[in-house]
Motif scaffolding. Structure first.
Motif, PDB file in Angstrom:
ATOM      1  N   ARG A 266       0.776  -1.200  -0.156  1.00 16.24           N
ATOM      2  CA  ARG A 266       0.006   0.034   0.081  1.00 16.24           C
ATOM      3  C   ARG A 266       0.784   1.391  -0.069  1.00 16.24           C
ATOM      4  NH1 ARG A 266      -5.167   1.151   2.527  1.00 16.24           N
ATOM      5  NH2 ARG A 266      -5.155  -0.866   2.778  1.00 16.24           N
ATOM      6  N   ALA A 267       1.944   1.229   0.874  1.00 17.18           N
ATOM      7  CA  ALA A 267       2.830   2.510   0.819  1.00 17.18           C
ATOM      8  C   ALA A 267       4.205   2.044   1.499  1.00 17.18           C
ATOM      9  CB  ALA A 267       2.087   3.507   1.882  1.00 17.18           C
TER      10      ALA A 267
ATOM     11  N   ARG B 255       6.714   6.168  -1.532  1.00 14.56           N
ATOM     12  CA  ARG B 255       5.717   5.947  -2.872  1.00 14.56           C
ATOM     13  C   ARG B 255       4.705   5.035  -2.200  1.00 14.56           C
ATOM     14  NH1 ARG B 255       9.887   1.659  -5.973  1.00 14.56           N
ATOM     15  NH2 ARG B 255       9.409  -0.105  -4.510  1.00 14.56           N
ATOM     16  N   SER B 256       3.494   5.069  -2.931  1.00 13.36           N
ATOM     17  CA  SER B 256       2.407   4.632  -2.662  1.00 13.36           C
ATOM     18  C   SER B 256       1.680   4.104  -4.014  1.00 13.36           C
ATOM     19  CB  SER B 256       1.268   5.325  -1.802  1.00 13.36           C
ATOM     20  OG  SER B 256       0.144   4.715  -1.675  1.00 13.36           O
TER      21      SER B 256
ATOM     22  N   VAL C 251      -2.613   7.293   1.872  1.00 10.99           N
ATOM     23  CA  VAL C 251      -1.743   7.755   3.021  1.00 10.99           C
ATOM     24  C   VAL C 251      -1.979   9.093   3.413  1.00 10.99           C
ATOM     25  CG1 VAL C 251       0.270   6.458   2.273  1.00 10.99           C
ATOM     26  CG2 VAL C 251      -0.010   8.640   1.476  1.00 10.99           C
TER      27      VAL C 251
ATOM     28  N   ASP D  66       0.384   8.598   8.955  1.00 12.57           N
ATOM     29  CA  ASP D  66       1.509   8.179   8.307  1.00 12.57           C
ATOM     30  C   ASP D  66       2.571   8.755   8.407  1.00 12.57           C
ATOM     31  OD1 ASP D  66       0.163   5.556   7.521  1.00 12.57           O
ATOM     32  OD2 ASP D  66      -0.948   6.987   6.369  1.00 12.57           O
TER      33      ASP D  66
ATOM     34  N   PHE E 257       3.558   3.132   6.433  1.00 15.17           N
ATOM     35  CA  PHE E 257       4.624   2.863   5.549  1.00 15.17           C
ATOM     36  C   PHE E 257       5.381   1.509   5.784  1.00 15.17           C
ATOM     37  CE2 PHE E 257       3.767   7.426   4.203  1.00 15.17           C
ATOM     38  CZ  PHE E 257       4.155   7.337   2.823  1.00 15.17           C
TER      39      PHE E 257
END
Length: 374
Positions: free
Chosen positions: A3-4, A245-246, A279, A283, A363
């Motif tokens: 996801r992230a 990044r996600s 996110v 996060d 994350f």
């Protein structure tokens, strides 16, 4: 991809440390406090050592003990204690501890009755008005430190201080602090102290102020490839270590006039496509980034629209095609045009230190070495 992700490029960290050592011309302490500025304390510490860092630095004893637990055995300094701190554990783990006052020295002396003689560094406050003995207290602290050496409680291995304005090379505080530090060293020498290392320079001073390098420089943010003084030119090429990044979790079309996110602080002035990124400030993404920052999707920077929420944010894709699952780079090294942590710092009215250090939450962090995920 999850996801992230926070992706930490260890070769870049090693590159930065090697360049800083070469530039400074003296040994380097790489600071890995706050979980290596968000990069991972153990992994950052190992990479720094591999690049030749003679010292690691942390804030707390807990951080120092964590490094010892993962196998680090070389010189290690910690500097932020509170009354009742477990100095005995630090001494037993062969960690150099810092004293700001006679009271701290008394606590360290008590710890040495249960452990081996300590290695102590003294910090003098030369003008930051934060940790360290004031210049008025300095002579008494030095006298007690020397008395402790004579008793066999410890050996004074270092004397140090910290700049307030080294990211502004022309600020008059820099000259004043360096002068005060030299005077403090003279007082210590007159009392009979012979420390191994005298250190004043942080990342910015390492890059910009040669006269402040003494026997050791302390590099934190520069080791992670982020410039501590973005407006001051220098010739050291640093490479950002972290990419955040996600992925797009949803893509949707909205009409002109539609409001986006809490409070409708942004409304579409034309039909557009929005991408949902899973996110948010839970996060560590700054809430302040809403309507300011950009992310990288499908080869272009995309503005964040509306407020950043706890778990998600929204990017404006315009009329470009995108799909759920597409990669979103919040920031990275900037090689392809993607935003950098410094860009985010400017957008959020902060410093790049905060951008990388605060990321966490959901994350997942992965470390990459020569293309291999560790």
């Amino acid at each position: 991809m999850s996801r992230a992700e926070i992706v930490v490029e260890l070769p870049s960290l090693r590159h930065n440390v090697a360049r800083l050592r070469q530039h400074a011309g003296v040994p380097v302490m790489v600071v890995v406090k706050a979980d290596g500025y968000g990069h991972g304390i153990a992994e950052a510490g190992r990479a720094a050592r591999a690049a030749g860092a003679e010292w690691l630095g942390v804030a707390t004893i807990d951080e120092a003990l964590r490094l010892r637990q993962v196998g680090d055995r070389d010189r290690l300094l910690c500097w932020l204690g509170v009354p009742g701190e477990d100095y005995a554990a630090a001494v037993e783990a062969d960690v150099d501890v810092t004293a700001y006052s006679r009271a701290e020295l008394a606590e360290i002396a008590a710890a040495t009755r249960r452990a081996a003689p300590a290695r102590v560094q003294l910090k003098v406050d030369t003008g930051l008005s934060r940790g360290g003995a004031t210049l008025e207290e300095w002579e008494a602290v030095v006298a007690e430190a020397r008395a402790g050496e004579e008793r066999g409680d410890w050996r004074v291995t270092g004397i140090w201080s910290h700049f307030a304005c080294s990211d502004e090379p022309d600020h008059p505080a820099n000259d004043a602090q360096e002068t005060a530090f030299r005077q403090a060293l003279d007082v210590a020498a007159a009392a009979g102290l012979r420390p191994e290392v005298r250190h004043l320079a942080n990342s910015a001073a390492t890059l910009l102020r040669p006269s402040s390098r003494f026997d050791l420089v302390r590099c934190g943010i520069a080791a992670y490839g982020l410039d501590p003084a973005p407006l001051a030119p220098h010739d050291v090429v640093l490479r950002p270590v972290m990419t955040a990044r996600s992925r797009l979790s949803l893509v949707k079309r909205v009409a002109a006039g539609d409001g986006v996110s809490y409070g409708h602080t942004w409304r579409a002035d034309r039909p557009t496509t929005l991408g949902l990124v899973p996110v948010g400030y839970g996060d560590g993404v700054m809430r302040r980034a809403g309507n300011r920052a950009e992310a990288w999707v499908r080869g272009r920077r995309r503005p964040i629209r509306g407020r950043v929420c706890m778990d998600q944010l929204v990017v404006d894709l315009g009329d470009d095609h995108a799909e759920a699952g597409d990669e979103v780079v919040l920031f990275g090294p900037g090689d392809d045009g993607e935003p950098t942590a410094q860009d985010w710092a400017v957008w959020c009215d902060t410093i790049n230190y905060e951008i990388v250090t605060r990321l966490g939450g959901r994350f997942e962090r992965q470390h990459v070495d020569e293309g291999t995920v560790l």
